[in-house]
Design a protein around this motif. Sequence first.
Motif, short mmCIF file in Angstrom:
data_model
loop_
_atom_site.label_atom_id
_atom_site.label_comp_id
_atom_site.label_asym_id
_atom_site.label_seq_id
_atom_site.Cartn_x
_atom_site.Cartn_y
_atom_site.Cartn_z
N ASN A 44 0.84 -1.19 0.00
CA ASN A 44 0.00 0.00 0.00
C ASN A 44 0.89 1.25 0.00
O ASN A 44 1.68 1.46 0.91
N ARG A 71 -9.26 4.32 -4.82
CA ARG A 71 -9.72 5.02 -3.62
C ARG A 71 -10.73 6.08 -4.04
O ARG A 71 -10.60 6.68 -5.09
N LEU A 75 -11.46 9.73 0.25
CA LEU A 75 -10.40 8.97 0.91
C LEU A 75 -9.03 9.43 0.43
O LEU A 75 -8.09 9.52 1.22
N SER A 79 -6.36 10.86 2.93
CA SER A 79 -5.02 10.27 2.97
C SER A 79 -3.96 11.36 2.78
O SER A 79 -2.94 11.37 3.47
#
Length: 333
Positions: A44, A71, A75, A79
Motif C-alpha cells: 500500500n 480510492r 479517501l 489520505s
Amino acid sequence: MPKLGLVLPDEFSHVSLNRTLEFAKRADESGLHSVWKQEASGSNGVATLAAVAQCTTDVQIGTGVASVYSRSPTLLGMSAATLQQLSNGRTLLGLGVSSPPIVEGWHGMAFDRPLRRLREAIEIIRQTTAGGTVDYDGEVFDIGPYNMTLEADGNVPILNAAISDANRSLTGEYADGWLPAFIPQSSFSSHVSDVRESARNAGRDPDDLLVAPWVPTAVDDDPDRAERRVRYLLAQEMAMGYNEQVNEYGFGDAPDRAHDRFRDGNRDAAVEAISDRMVTELTVSGTESDVRDQFRRYSRDGADVVIAMPSMEASVAEIESLIDSLGTIADST
C-alpha cells in the motif's frame, strides 16, 4: 539543473518494505528533493509513505501514483491530509487514472469516463484537504455535505500522471503539476509547452506548475553496465503495458517485441529487443558526468524535478550507489 527525486525500490525490485524505508532515509540524507512510492498489486503506497514520513526529515514524499479508481476522492483527500500532517508539510499527491487491466482486473471496477472522474476527484480532494465542509455535485460523484474533522491546510500539491493530449490539457487546467513517464526527450519540451499553455488558457500561472518526469536512470563507472540496467527496466515496463504508449512515438516494433518476449519469460531476448533509440530517448545512464549532462537537458526542456527510476534488477548496493550519486549530482548545481 533540475532537482532530483527517486522512485523507491520495493517488492517489484525484490526488496523488503524495511529495505524500502532504508532507501528513503538514505535519499533524505543525500539531499534529494523527493521520494515516490509506486502502487499496483503489492504494498500500500499511502501506508508505506506514512512510515517514510516518520523516518525522514526533509525529503518530500509522493504517491506515484494513486489511482482515482482504487480510492474514493474523499479517501484520497483524507489520505493526503493525513500524510501532510505526518510529514510536516512534505506531501505530494501524484494521481492517475491507472489502466483497464489494473482497474478492472485487480480492483473489479469499470474503467469508464476516466478523465471526467479524474477532474472531479481533483476538485473533491481540494475541498477535502482544505478542511471544513465538503459538498460536491458532479457527473460522476455526488458527495456531501459533510465535515472534514482532521485539521487540514489545503496545501497538498496534486500532480497528474497524464499521458494523452486530453489528459495533459486537464493537467494544465486543474492540477499543480505534471508527473509523466516514458516521454521521449525529443518530444518532452513540446509536451511541457502544451501543459503550460493549457494552464495559461485556464487563467492560471503556467510557471506555478511543477513538471517532474520519471526517467529510468543508472549510474556506473562502466557505461555499458549502466546501460544494461536501463535496458532491462525498459523491457520490464514494456511488458507492463507501456509499449502501447511509446508506440505512438515511432519506435517501430521494438516496444511490442520487448513486451511479448518478456511476457513469454525470455527476458534476455526482451532486453535485446530494446532499440538504441529507445535507450537514448527514454532513459539516462552512464557515469556521473554523463548523467549530470543528461539531467541538464531535461532542465533545459522544462523539467523542474527529474525522478530517477532504478532498474528493477539492480542490487541493494547498486541502488545505494545510485542514491549517493544522485546526491552528489544534486550538490554540484
